[in-house]
Design an enzyme around this catalytic site. Structure first.
Site, PDB file in Angstrom:
ATOM      1  N   CYS A 144       6.921  -5.159  15.271  1.00 52.21           N
ATOM      2  CA  CYS A 144       6.705  -4.300  16.437  1.00 52.21           C
ATOM      3  C   CYS A 144       5.310  -4.585  16.996  1.00 52.21           C
ATOM      4  O   CYS A 144       4.364  -4.805  16.241  1.00 52.21           O
ATOM      5  CB  CYS A 144       6.832  -2.828  16.042  1.00 52.21           C
ATOM      6  SG  CYS A 144       8.475  -2.416  15.485  1.00 52.21           S
ATOM      7  N   CYS A 163       3.420   8.543   0.890  1.00 53.11           N
ATOM      8  CA  CYS A 163       4.039   7.619   1.841  1.00 53.11           C
ATOM      9  C   CYS A 163       4.185   6.281   1.128  1.00 53.11           C
ATOM     10  O   CYS A 163       3.205   5.713   0.654  1.00 53.11           O
ATOM     11  CB  CYS A 163       3.141   7.494   3.073  1.00 53.11           C
ATOM     12  SG  CYS A 163       3.733   6.280   4.261  1.00 53.11           S
ATOM     13  N   CYS A 166       6.328  -6.828   7.157  1.00 53.60           N
ATOM     14  CA  CYS A 166       7.547  -6.387   7.841  1.00 53.60           C
ATOM     15  C   CYS A 166       7.993  -7.454   8.828  1.00 53.60           C
ATOM     16  O   CYS A 166       7.197  -7.928   9.633  1.00 53.60           O
ATOM     17  CB  CYS A 166       7.306  -5.072   8.584  1.00 53.60           C
ATOM     18  SG  CYS A 166       8.811  -4.451   9.374  1.00 53.60           S
ATOM     19  N   CYS A 194       2.186  -2.397  15.765  1.00 51.24           N
ATOM     20  CA  CYS A 194       2.066  -2.022  14.342  1.00 51.24           C
ATOM     21  C   CYS A 194       1.290  -3.068  13.537  1.00 51.24           C
ATOM     22  O   CYS A 194       1.602  -4.260  13.588  1.00 51.24           O
ATOM     23  CB  CYS A 194       3.468  -1.842  13.763  1.00 51.24           C
ATOM     24  SG  CYS A 194       3.492  -1.569  11.980  1.00 51.24           S
ATOM     25  N   CYS A 242      -0.502   6.056   9.940  1.00 53.20           N
ATOM     26  CA  CYS A 242       0.734   5.368  10.312  1.00 53.20           C
ATOM     27  C   CYS A 242       0.434   4.054  11.007  1.00 53.20           C
ATOM     28  O   CYS A 242      -0.351   4.001  11.933  1.00 53.20           O
ATOM     29  CB  CYS A 242       1.521   6.198  11.303  1.00 53.20           C
ATOM     30  SG  CYS A 242       2.446   7.473  10.543  1.00 53.20           S
ATOM     31  N   GLU A 288       0.825  -1.202   0.000  1.00 56.22           N
ATOM     32  CA  GLU A 288       0.000   0.000   0.000  1.00 56.22           C
ATOM     33  C   GLU A 288       0.863   1.258   0.000  1.00 56.22           C
ATOM     34  O   GLU A 288       1.966   1.280   0.553  1.00 56.22           O
ATOM     35  CB  GLU A 288      -0.914  -0.008   1.225  1.00 56.22           C
ATOM     36  CG  GLU A 288      -1.942  -1.133   1.126  1.00 56.22           C
ATOM     37  CD  GLU A 288      -2.828  -1.267   2.349  1.00 56.22           C
ATOM     38  OE1 GLU A 288      -3.955  -1.746   2.172  1.00 56.22           O
ATOM     39  OE2 GLU A 288      -2.421  -0.921   3.459  1.00 56.22           O
TER      40      GLU A 288
HETATM   41  N1  SAH Z   1       9.679   0.533   9.600  1.00 52.59           N
HETATM   42  C1  SAH Z   1       9.932   1.917   9.673  1.00 52.59           C
HETATM   43  C2  SAH Z   1       9.058   2.734   8.755  1.00 52.59           C
HETATM   44  C3  SAH Z   1       7.608   2.355   8.664  1.00 52.59           C
HETATM   45  S1  SAH Z   1       6.639   2.624  10.107  1.00 52.59           S
HETATM   46  C4  SAH Z   1       9.829   2.399  11.116  1.00 52.59           C
HETATM   47  O1  SAH Z   1       9.365   1.634  11.948  1.00 52.59           O
HETATM   48  O2  SAH Z   1      10.264   3.507  11.379  1.00 52.59           O
HETATM   49  C5  SAH Z   1       6.451   4.403  10.073  1.00 52.59           C
HETATM   50  C6  SAH Z   1       6.105   5.011  11.412  1.00 52.59           C
HETATM   51  O3  SAH Z   1       4.768   4.668  11.825  1.00 52.59           O
HETATM   52  C7  SAH Z   1       7.028   4.562  12.538  1.00 52.59           C
HETATM   53  O4  SAH Z   1       7.451   5.629  13.334  1.00 52.59           O
HETATM   54  C8  SAH Z   1       6.120   3.643  13.301  1.00 52.59           C
HETATM   55  O5  SAH Z   1       6.551   3.460  14.584  1.00 52.59           O
HETATM   56  C9  SAH Z   1       4.783   4.343  13.188  1.00 52.59           C
HETATM   57  N2  SAH Z   1       3.647   3.492  13.558  1.00 52.59           N
HETATM   58  C10 SAH Z   1       3.536   2.170  13.471  1.00 52.59           C
HETATM   59  N3  SAH Z   1       2.345   1.741  13.921  1.00 52.59           N
HETATM   60  C11 SAH Z   1       1.672   2.851  14.305  1.00 52.59           C
HETATM   61  C12 SAH Z   1       0.358   3.087  14.823  1.00 52.59           C
HETATM   62  N4  SAH Z   1      -0.489   2.082  15.008  1.00 52.59           N
HETATM   63  N5  SAH Z   1       0.000   4.352  15.099  1.00 52.59           N
HETATM   64  C13 SAH Z   1       0.830   5.375  14.836  1.00 52.59           C
HETATM   65  N6  SAH Z   1       2.066   5.229  14.337  1.00 52.59           N
HETATM   66  C14 SAH Z   1       2.497   3.975  14.069  1.00 52.59           C
HETATM   67 FE1  SF4 Z   2       8.038  -2.805  10.751  1.00 52.20          FE
HETATM   68 FE2  SF4 Z   2       5.877  -1.589  11.686  1.00 52.20          FE
HETATM   69 FE3  SF4 Z   2       7.995  -1.926  13.258  1.00 52.20          FE
HETATM   70 FE4  SF4 Z   2       8.126  -0.159  11.223  1.00 52.20          FE
HETATM   71  S1  SF4 Z   2       6.789  -0.029  13.000  1.00 52.20           S
HETATM   72  S2  SF4 Z   2       9.662  -1.694  11.806  1.00 52.20           S
HETATM   73  S3  SF4 Z   2       6.818  -1.213   9.707  1.00 52.20           S
HETATM   74  S4  SF4 Z   2       6.743  -3.569  12.372  1.00 52.20           S
END
Ligand code: SAH
Ligand code: SF4
Length: 347
Positions: free
Chosen positions: A116, A105, A112, A119, A337, A92
Site C-alpha cells: 500500500c 498488536c 507485506c 504504509c 499503525c 515487530e
Molecule cells: N494488512 C492489514 C493489517 C495490517 S495494517 C490491513 O491493511 O488491514 C493495520 C492498519 O494500519 C490498516 O488499517 C492500515 O491501513 C493502517 N495503516 C497503515 N499505514 C498507516 C499509517 N502510516 N498511518 C496510520 N495507519 C496506517
Molecule cells: Fe500490507 Fe500495510 Fe497494506 Fe496492510 S496497510 S496490506 S500491512 S501494505
C-alpha cells in the site's frame, strides 16, 4: 530436505506425522498441550514423554521459537518489541496500554507484499509468511513484557501489525485457533480483531470457517478509482466484490464489521467522500474508525487536518453512523499503525 516445522501442524497432521515413527496418536495431544497450553520455549521442557520418543522428535523437526531482540517504550507508554525469528528475520509487535485495555498488536508476515502506498511495512517489501508458532509466540512474549512493564496481562489482541493476514490465511487462522481454543490459550474471540486489506474469497472463507474473531476492513477510500491508487491489490479485488463478501460475512455470522478509514490530506477527506462512505456502508451492520494518518518518511501522503477529520466525523455521526476517531499511539518510536518496518530482513 528441510525438517518440518512441527508447530504448523494441526492435531491430525501431527498424529499422521508421528505414526511414521511408530508413535501412538495420543502423543500428538500431549505435544499440543505443551505447545499451545504451556507455550514451551524448548522441547526439553516436556516432562511426560519417554526420552527416546522426545529425542526422535527433536532430531526430525525445525523448532521455530521466536526471541525478543529489542524493546522500546514510547513517552505515551506504548511498547514496541522486535522479535528475531529462527532464520534471523525480524518482525515487530506492539503493546498499547490504556486505562481500560491492554492491547497487543501482532504481525502475520515478514514485511507485506501488498505494498500500500501509504504504509511503511508495505514500503519495505516482503520476505515470508510467519509460521503458526511465530504468530502465537508474539502473544506469549507481549504478555510477559506487559507483566514486567505494567504488572498486568493483555486484555485484547489486534492482528494489525506487519503483513496481510489473509495472504497467510491458513497459518493465521490456525494460530488464532490455538490462541482461542480451550486446549490452547483460551482467549475470548470477542477480544481479538483481525484487520484485512479486503480479499473477498478469504472474507467469505473466514465467515464460513466460523473463525469468530472480530473483522476489520481497511477501506480508506469509498471510490474504486481512489482505492486503487492507495492499495495496488484493489485493482484485482474490486471494492464492490469486497462489499458483497462483507454482506455475506455479516449475514452468516451476525457480527458487525469495522471499517478502517485513513484520513489523508486532500485525498479522501472531503464531505463528498464521507457521503459516499455512508452510502456504501449503511446497509451493513458496521462501525467506522477514522484513523489519523501517521506520516511515513519517503511516502507521499500527509495527515488530514483536525478540522477536516472533525467535519468528516460530524457528518457521519449526525446520520447515526457508529463512528469514532482512533487515537494514535507510539508515534515517537514508530510503533503506530503503519509505521512498523524496522529490521525486516536478515542482519
Ligand atoms: N494488512 C492489514 C493489517 C495490517 S495494517 C490491513 O491493511 O488491514 C493495520 C492498519 O494500519 C490498516 O488499517 C492500515 O491501513 C493502517 N495503516 C497503515 N499505514 C498507516 C499509517 N502510516 N498511518 C496510520 N495507519 C496506517
Ligand atoms: Fe500490507 Fe500495510 Fe497494506 Fe496492510 S496497510 S496490506 S500491512 S501494505
Amino acid at each position: 530436505m528441510n525438517k518440518p516445522i512441527i508447530r504448523n501442524y494441526s492435531l491430525i497432521d501431527l498424529q499422521q506425522w508421528l505414526a511414521q515413527y511408530n508413535q501412538p496418536p495420543f502423543r500428538a495431544k500431549q505435544l499440543f498441550h505443551w505447545f499451545w497450553k504451556k507455550n514451551i520455549q524448548s522441547l526439553t521442557e516436556i516432562t511426560n514423554l519417554p526420552k527416546s520418543a522426545l529425542n526422535q522428535i527433536t532430531e526430525q523437526i525445525t523448532w521455530d521459537i521466536i526471541n525478543v531482540s529489542t524493546i522500546q517504550q514510547s513517552s505515551d507508554g506504548t511498547i514496541k518489541a522486535a522479535f528475531q525469528l529462527y532464520d534471523d528475520c525480524f518482525v515487530e509487535g506492539v503493546i498499547i496500554p490504556s486505562s481500560e485495555r491492554n492491547t497487543a498488536c501482532i504481525s502475520t508476515q515478514v514485511g507485506c507484499p501488498v505494498r500500500c502506498k501509504f504504509c511503511a511495512t508495505g514500503n519495505m517489501g516482503f520476505l515470508r509468511n510467519l509460521n503458526v508458532g511465530e504468530i502465537v509466540d508474539q502473544v506469549v512474549w507481549l504478555n510477559k513484557i506487559s507483566l514486567t512493564y505494567f504488572q498486568k496481562t493483555l486484555t485484547n489482541i489486534v492482528v494489525m501489525g506487519m503483513g496481510e493476514p489473509f495472504l497467510n490465511y491458513d497459518f493465521t487462522i490456525r494460530a488464532l485457533k490455538n490462541i482461542t481454543s480451550s486446549e490452547g490459550m483460551n482467549w475470548s474471540k470477542q477480544r481479538i480483531t483481525l484487520s484485512t486489506v479486503g480479499i473477498p474469497d478469504k472474507i467469505i472463507q473466514f465467515a464460513d470457517d466460523n473463525v469468530g474473531v472480530q473483522l476489520a476492513i481497511s477501506l480508506h477510500a469509498p471510490f474504486q478509482e481512489k482505492r486503487e491508487q492507495l492499495i495496488p491489490l484493489a485493482k484485482k479485488y474490486l471494492l464492490n466484490d469486497v462489499l458483497n463478501s462483507l454482506k455475506h460475512y455479516v449475514t452468516k455470522t451476525n457480527q458487525e464489521v469495522t471499517f478502517e478509514y485513513l484520513m489523508l490530506k486532500e485525498f479522501n477527506d472531503t464531505l463528498t467522500d464521507a457521503k459516499e462512505l455512508l452510502r456504501i456502508t449503511s446497509h451493513l451492520k458496521s462501525k467506522i474508525n477514522l484513523i489519523p494518518y501517521n506520516a511515513v518518511d519517503a511516502l507521499p501522503y500527509q495527515p488530514s487536518s483536525e478540522e477536516k477529520i472533525l467535519a468528516f466525523y460530524e457528518f457521519l455521526r449526525k446520520r447515526h453512523v457508529n463512528v469514532r476517531i482512533r487515537k494514535s499511539r507510539g508515534q515517537d518510536i514508530a510503533a503506530a499503525c503503519g509505521q512498523l518496518a524496522n529490521k525486516l530482513f536478515k542482519k
